[in-house]
Design a protein around this motif. Sequence first.
Motif, mmCIF file in Angstrom:
data_model
loop_
_atom_site.group_PDB
_atom_site.id
_atom_site.type_symbol
_atom_site.label_atom_id
_atom_site.label_comp_id
_atom_site.label_asym_id
_atom_site.label_seq_id
_atom_site.Cartn_x
_atom_site.Cartn_y
_atom_site.Cartn_z
ATOM 1 N N TYR A 86 0.840 -1.210 0.000
ATOM 2 C CA TYR A 86 0.000 0.000 0.000
ATOM 3 C C TYR A 86 0.867 1.250 0.000
ATOM 4 O O TYR A 86 0.655 2.161 -0.802
ATOM 5 C CB TYR A 86 -0.918 -0.019 1.222
ATOM 6 C CG TYR A 86 -1.612 1.293 1.497
ATOM 7 C CD1 TYR A 86 -2.722 1.676 0.767
ATOM 8 C CD2 TYR A 86 -1.144 2.146 2.492
ATOM 9 C CE1 TYR A 86 -3.359 2.886 1.010
ATOM 10 C CE2 TYR A 86 -1.764 3.359 2.745
ATOM 11 C CZ TYR A 86 -2.884 3.721 2.006
ATOM 12 O OH TYR A 86 -3.498 4.909 2.253
ATOM 13 N N ASN A 87 1.841 1.284 0.891
ATOM 14 C CA ASN A 87 2.722 2.457 0.973
ATOM 15 C C ASN A 87 3.531 2.635 -0.316
ATOM 16 O O ASN A 87 3.788 3.760 -0.738
ATOM 17 C CB ASN A 87 3.657 2.353 2.177
ATOM 18 C CG ASN A 87 2.901 2.498 3.484
ATOM 19 O OD1 ASN A 87 1.881 3.168 3.544
ATOM 20 N ND2 ASN A 87 3.403 1.850 4.523
ATOM 21 N N LYS A 88 3.906 1.534 -0.927
ATOM 22 C CA LYS A 88 4.735 1.595 -2.135
ATOM 23 C C LYS A 88 3.941 2.147 -3.322
ATOM 24 O O LYS A 88 4.442 2.983 -4.083
ATOM 25 C CB LYS A 88 5.261 0.203 -2.447
ATOM 26 C CG LYS A 88 6.160 0.117 -3.661
ATOM 27 C CD LYS A 88 6.679 -1.300 -3.837
ATOM 28 C CE LYS A 88 7.555 -1.407 -5.060
ATOM 29 N NZ LYS A 88 8.010 -2.791 -5.269
ATOM 30 N N TYR A 89 2.711 1.698 -3.517
ATOM 31 C CA TYR A 89 1.947 2.044 -4.716
ATOM 32 C C TYR A 89 0.918 3.143 -4.499
ATOM 33 O O TYR A 89 0.300 3.596 -5.460
ATOM 34 C CB TYR A 89 1.235 0.801 -5.263
ATOM 35 C CG TYR A 89 2.201 -0.245 -5.747
ATOM 36 C CD1 TYR A 89 2.973 -0.017 -6.877
ATOM 37 C CD2 TYR A 89 2.340 -1.453 -5.077
ATOM 38 C CE1 TYR A 89 3.862 -0.975 -7.327
ATOM 39 C CE2 TYR A 89 3.228 -2.413 -5.515
ATOM 40 C CZ TYR A 89 3.987 -2.176 -6.634
ATOM 41 O OH TYR A 89 4.863 -3.111 -7.079
ATOM 42 N N MET A 90 0.705 3.596 -3.272
ATOM 43 C CA MET A 90 -0.334 4.573 -2.989
ATOM 44 C C MET A 90 -0.138 5.862 -3.795
ATOM 45 O O MET A 90 -1.068 6.355 -4.430
ATOM 46 C CB MET A 90 -0.396 4.899 -1.500
ATOM 47 C CG MET A 90 -1.496 5.900 -1.178
ATOM 48 S SD MET A 90 -1.370 6.613 0.442
ATOM 49 C CE MET A 90 0.120 7.556 0.349
#
Length: 116
Positions: A86-90
Motif C-alpha cells: 500500500y505504501n509503495k503504490y499509494m
Amino acid sequence: MTSQSQGIHQLFQADKRAKDKLDEAKKEKRKRLKQAKEAMAEIDQYRMQKDKEFQKQSKIMGSQSNLTDEIEEQTLGKIQELNGSYNKYMESVMNQLLSMVYDIKPETHVNCRPSN
C-alpha cells in the motif's frame, strides 16, 4: 454348691457371648477394611484414567495453541506485506486517479447523433 456352679456357668456364658460379639466386631472391621481397600483401588484407577484423559486433552490443546500462534504469525506477516505494498503504490495510484479526473478531454460519444 449348685449356686456356685450356676454362677460359674453364667460367667462362662457371659464370657462366651462377649467373645462372640468381639469376633463379630472384628469380622465387621475386616469387612469394612476390605471395602475401603477396594474403594481406594477404584479411586486410584479412576484417577489414572482421568489423568490420561487430561494428558491427551492437554496435548490436543497444546497443538491447537501452536497452530493458533502459527496462524497469527502468518496473518501479521501478510498484514505487514499488504501495508508495505500500500505504501509503495499509494502515491502512483493517487497520481493516476487525479490525472484522470483533472485531465478531461471532451469528445462526443460514438453513438451520439448530431441534432439539426
